[in-house]
Design a protein around this motif. Structure first.
Motif, PDB file in Angstrom:
ATOM      1  N   GLU A 177       0.834  -1.210   0.000  1.00 33.42           N
ATOM      2  CA  GLU A 177       0.000   0.000   0.000  1.00 33.42           C
ATOM      3  C   GLU A 177       0.868   1.260   0.000  1.00 33.42           C
ATOM      4  OE1 GLU A 177      -2.445  -0.586   3.393  1.00 33.42           O
ATOM      5  OE2 GLU A 177      -3.677  -2.143   2.437  1.00 33.42           O
ATOM      6  N   GLU A 178       1.975   1.218   0.732  1.00 31.31           N
ATOM      7  CA  GLU A 178       2.878   2.373   0.746  1.00 31.31           C
ATOM      8  C   GLU A 178       3.541   2.566  -0.619  1.00 31.31           C
ATOM      9  OE1 GLU A 178       5.531   1.674   3.998  1.00 31.31           O
ATOM     10  OE2 GLU A 178       4.033   2.205   5.509  1.00 31.31           O
ATOM     11  N   HIS A 179       3.960   1.479  -1.248  1.00 34.24           N
ATOM     12  CA  HIS A 179       4.518   1.580  -2.604  1.00 34.24           C
ATOM     13  C   HIS A 179       3.515   2.232  -3.552  1.00 34.24           C
ATOM     14  CE1 HIS A 179       7.367  -2.066  -1.821  1.00 34.24           C
ATOM     15  NE2 HIS A 179       7.905  -0.948  -1.417  1.00 34.24           N
ATOM     16  N   ASP A 180       2.280   1.796  -3.458  1.00 34.05           N
ATOM     17  CA  ASP A 180       1.226   2.310  -4.331  1.00 34.05           C
ATOM     18  C   ASP A 180       1.021   3.815  -4.121  1.00 34.05           C
ATOM     19  OD1 ASP A 180      -0.856   1.762  -6.302  1.00 34.05           O
ATOM     20  OD2 ASP A 180      -2.288   2.150  -4.699  1.00 34.05           O
ATOM     21  N   ARG A 181       1.002   4.239  -2.859  1.00 33.30           N
ATOM     22  CA  ARG A 181       0.797   5.665  -2.568  1.00 33.30           C
ATOM     23  C   ARG A 181       1.985   6.502  -3.040  1.00 33.30           C
ATOM     24  NH1 ARG A 181      -1.458   3.663   2.377  1.00 33.30           N
ATOM     25  NH2 ARG A 181       0.488   4.089   3.489  1.00 33.30           N
ATOM     26  N   ILE A 182       3.198   5.976  -2.838  1.00 34.83           N
ATOM     27  CA  ILE A 182       4.393   6.702  -3.286  1.00 34.83           C
ATOM     28  C   ILE A 182       4.355   6.902  -4.802  1.00 34.83           C
ATOM     29  CG2 ILE A 182       6.905   6.507  -3.604  1.00 34.83           C
ATOM     30  CD1 ILE A 182       6.885   4.961  -0.864  1.00 34.83           C
ATOM     31  N   PHE A 183       4.023   5.843  -5.535  1.00 33.08           N
ATOM     32  CA  PHE A 183       4.009   5.936  -6.995  1.00 33.08           C
ATOM     33  C   PHE A 183       2.924   6.889  -7.482  1.00 33.08           C
ATOM     34  CE2 PHE A 183       3.122   3.868 -11.268  1.00 33.08           C
ATOM     35  CZ  PHE A 183       4.186   4.510 -11.882  1.00 33.08           C
ATOM     36  N   LYS A 184       1.763   6.851  -6.865  1.00 37.98           N
ATOM     37  CA  LYS A 184       0.680   7.758  -7.248  1.00 37.98           C
ATOM     38  C   LYS A 184       1.092   9.207  -7.012  1.00 37.98           C
ATOM     39  CE  LYS A 184      -3.200   4.571  -6.666  1.00 37.98           C
ATOM     40  NZ  LYS A 184      -4.325   4.141  -5.799  1.00 37.98           N
ATOM     41  N   ALA A 185       1.777   9.484  -5.902  1.00 39.19           N
ATOM     42  CA  ALA A 185       2.216  10.850  -5.614  1.00 39.19           C
ATOM     43  C   ALA A 185       3.261  11.304  -6.638  1.00 39.19           C
ATOM     44  CB  ALA A 185       2.790  10.926  -4.202  1.00 39.19           C
ATOM     45  N   ILE A 186       4.152  10.391  -7.035  1.00 41.21           N
ATOM     46  CA  ILE A 186       5.155  10.730  -8.056  1.00 41.21           C
ATOM     47  C   ILE A 186       4.474  11.045  -9.383  1.00 41.21           C
ATOM     48  CG2 ILE A 186       7.022   9.780  -9.480  1.00 41.21           C
ATOM     49  CD1 ILE A 186       7.912   8.185  -7.003  1.00 41.21           C
ATOM     50  N   ARG A 187       3.509  10.218  -9.763  1.00 35.53           N
ATOM     51  CA  ARG A 187       2.845  10.402 -11.068  1.00 35.53           C
ATOM     52  C   ARG A 187       2.098  11.730 -11.154  1.00 35.53           C
ATOM     53  NH1 ARG A 187      -0.964   7.096 -13.060  1.00 35.53           N
ATOM     54  NH2 ARG A 187      -0.124   6.991 -15.164  1.00 35.53           N
ATOM     55  N   THR A 188       1.603  12.215 -10.009  1.00 35.68           N
ATOM     56  CA  THR A 188       0.895  13.498  -9.999  1.00 35.68           C
ATOM     57  C   THR A 188       1.823  14.675  -9.723  1.00 35.68           C
ATOM     58  OG1 THR A 188       0.320  13.242  -7.655  1.00 35.68           O
ATOM     59  CG2 THR A 188      -1.259  12.417  -9.277  1.00 35.68           C
ATOM     60  N   GLY A 189       3.130  14.378  -9.526  1.00 35.81           N
ATOM     61  CA  GLY A 189       4.087  15.445  -9.266  1.00 35.81           C
ATOM     62  C   GLY A 189       3.965  16.064  -7.893  1.00 35.81           C
ATOM     63  N   ASP A 190       3.356  15.336  -6.965  1.00 30.89           N
ATOM     64  CA  ASP A 190       3.144  15.851  -5.605  1.00 30.89           C
ATOM     65  C   ASP A 190       4.406  15.580  -4.788  1.00 30.89           C
ATOM     66  OD1 ASP A 190       2.321  16.540  -3.084  1.00 30.89           O
ATOM     67  OD2 ASP A 190       0.431  15.428  -3.149  1.00 30.89           O
ATOM     68  N   LEU A 191       5.390  16.444  -4.916  1.00 30.62           N
ATOM     69  CA  LEU A 191       6.702  16.235  -4.318  1.00 30.62           C
ATOM     70  C   LEU A 191       6.632  16.133  -2.795  1.00 30.62           C
ATOM     71  CD1 LEU A 191       9.772  16.079  -4.403  1.00 30.62           C
ATOM     72  CD2 LEU A 191       9.834  18.578  -4.545  1.00 30.62           C
ATOM     73  N   ARG A 192       5.908  17.022  -2.166  1.00 28.25           N
ATOM     74  CA  ARG A 192       5.852  17.023  -0.700  1.00 28.25           C
ATOM     75  C   ARG A 192       5.275  15.713  -0.173  1.00 28.25           C
ATOM     76  NH1 ARG A 192       3.113  21.823   2.999  1.00 28.25           N
ATOM     77  NH2 ARG A 192       3.629  20.914   5.039  1.00 28.25           N
ATOM     78  N   ASN A 193       4.181  15.279  -0.773  1.00 33.84           N
ATOM     79  CA  ASN A 193       3.542  14.039  -0.335  1.00 33.84           C
ATOM     80  C   ASN A 193       4.421  12.831  -0.661  1.00 33.84           C
ATOM     81  OD1 ASN A 193       1.522  12.281   0.632  1.00 33.84           O
ATOM     82  ND2 ASN A 193       0.598  12.112  -1.387  1.00 33.84           N
ATOM     83  N   ALA A 194       5.009  12.822  -1.849  1.00 37.82           N
ATOM     84  CA  ALA A 194       5.829  11.684  -2.262  1.00 37.82           C
ATOM     85  C   ALA A 194       7.024  11.490  -1.341  1.00 37.82           C
ATOM     86  CB  ALA A 194       6.298  11.870  -3.699  1.00 37.82           C
ATOM     87  N   THR A 195       7.729  12.580  -1.011  1.00 34.23           N
ATOM     88  CA  THR A 195       8.899  12.455  -0.148  1.00 34.23           C
ATOM     89  C   THR A 195       8.506  12.090   1.281  1.00 34.23           C
ATOM     90  OG1 THR A 195       8.880  14.870   0.174  1.00 34.23           O
ATOM     91  CG2 THR A 195      10.365  13.984  -1.499  1.00 34.23           C
ATOM     92  N   ARG A 196       7.384  12.621   1.759  1.00 37.49           N
ATOM     93  CA  ARG A 196       6.931  12.261   3.110  1.00 37.49           C
ATOM     94  C   ARG A 196       6.578  10.781   3.182  1.00 37.49           C
ATOM     95  NH1 ARG A 196       2.114  11.507   5.238  1.00 37.49           N
ATOM     96  NH2 ARG A 196       1.036  12.379   3.424  1.00 37.49           N
ATOM     97  N   GLN A 197       5.826  10.318   2.170  1.00 38.58           N
ATOM     98  CA  GLN A 197       5.450   8.902   2.129  1.00 38.58           C
ATOM     99  C   GLN A 197       6.698   8.017   2.044  1.00 38.58           C
ATOM    100  OE1 GLN A 197       2.427   7.472   2.222  1.00 38.58           O
ATOM    101  NE2 GLN A 197       0.961   9.086   1.747  1.00 38.58           N
ATOM    102  N   LEU A 198       7.663   8.439   1.232  1.00 34.32           N
ATOM    103  CA  LEU A 198       8.875   7.642   1.045  1.00 34.32           C
ATOM    104  C   LEU A 198       9.692   7.560   2.331  1.00 34.32           C
ATOM    105  CD1 LEU A 198      10.798   6.120  -0.911  1.00 34.32           C
ATOM    106  CD2 LEU A 198      11.941   8.318  -1.269  1.00 34.32           C
ATOM    107  N   ARG A 199       9.881   8.685   3.011  1.00 34.03           N
ATOM    108  CA  ARG A 199      10.673   8.674   4.247  1.00 34.03           C
ATOM    109  C   ARG A 199      10.030   7.756   5.289  1.00 34.03           C
ATOM    110  NH1 ARG A 199      14.624  12.615   4.248  1.00 34.03           N
ATOM    111  NH2 ARG A 199      14.285  14.396   2.854  1.00 34.03           N
ATOM    112  N   ASP A 200       8.726   7.870   5.455  1.00 30.97           N
ATOM    113  CA  ASP A 200       8.030   7.008   6.420  1.00 30.97           C
ATOM    114  C   ASP A 200       8.196   5.531   6.033  1.00 30.97           C
ATOM    115  OD1 ASP A 200       7.197   9.229   7.801  1.00 30.97           O
ATOM    116  OD2 ASP A 200       5.151   9.221   7.004  1.00 30.97           O
TER     117      ASP A 200
END
Length: 225
Positions: A177-200
């Motif tokens: 589920e975390e992989h899925d959320r990280i990829f979705k954030a990357i695809r939408t260019g949501d840098l803040r969300n993508a990096t937060r999800q990735l660090r966690d």
């Protein structure tokens, strides 16, 4: 053994896979003679394979005692986690800025679908392989070849600890589920969300460290300086 490929490379790869999957456990003695017999190989390629494994700090030879699988080092684990996070955050930042090409996008979607299936069947071995491939595919999507090599090197230090974390019943589902959320954030260019999800996501493995030590003390080098 594939006779078209160097025997030492094949032996080193097989033993390395056994170590990283914990089929050969930390501190376990490993014999050149027994490995040679297992592979039907002469002494020279086995010695060369062992030299390669020592270079990667996967085995250690102690004079008059023998060769052993290296124990897990808390210092090396925390250092590798620090470096891995730095690399992968930089990867996500670049992909959020540049986007993901169609080829990489298709491959990552296919990987996530395979992860979902592995979760459904409880296949820990397949999931760990797909987990590795997901992170390497993100690094590969940057188009910077050295990034994948650097990431592979640091992830290897963490692989055995990750085996412990996958033993928890709900962890595969959570990681998918975390992989899925990280990829979705990357695809939408949501840098803040993508990096937060990735660090966690990346820090999850360190969250299991104390628990893993308590449950498997013999596998850790608790006397390191």
């Amino acid at each position: 053994m594939d006779t078209s490929r160097p025997a030492n490379d094949q032996i080193a790869a097989a033993v390395k896979a056994a170590i990283l999957s914990m089929r050969l456990t930390p501190g376990q003695m490993i014999s050149e003679k027994e490995v040679g017999q297992l592979f039907g190989a002469s002494r020279t390629p086995v010695r060369e394979a062992f030299a390669m494994l020592r270079e990667e700090n996967l085995i250690v030879t102690r004079p008059s005692r023998g060769t052993f699988v290296t124990k897990l080092s808390v210092h090396q684990i925390t250092s590798a986690q620090f470096l891995r996070e730095a690399i992968e955050v930089a990867v996500v930042e670049r992909l959020c800025q540049t986007g993901v090409c169609e080829t990489a996008d298709t491959a990552l979607h296919a990987n996530l679908e395979e992860q979902r299936r592995a979760v459904g069947t409880g296949d820990k071995s397949a999931f760990q392989t797909l987990d590795d491939q997901f992170h390497l595919a993100l690094a590969g999507a940057t188009g910077l070849g050295r990034i994948q090599r650097a990431l592979t090197r640091e992830k290897m230090v963490l692989d055995r600890l990750r085996v412990f974390s996958l033993d928890r019943a709900d962890n595969m589902s959570r990681l998918y589920e975390e992989h899925d959320r990280i990829f979705k954030a990357i695809r939408t260019g949501d840098l803040r969300n993508a990096t937060r999800q990735l660090r966690d996501h990346l820090r999850l493995v360190l969250g299991t460290l104390s628990e893993s030590i308590a449950a498997n003390r013999a596998f850790f080098d608790l006397n390191e300086t």
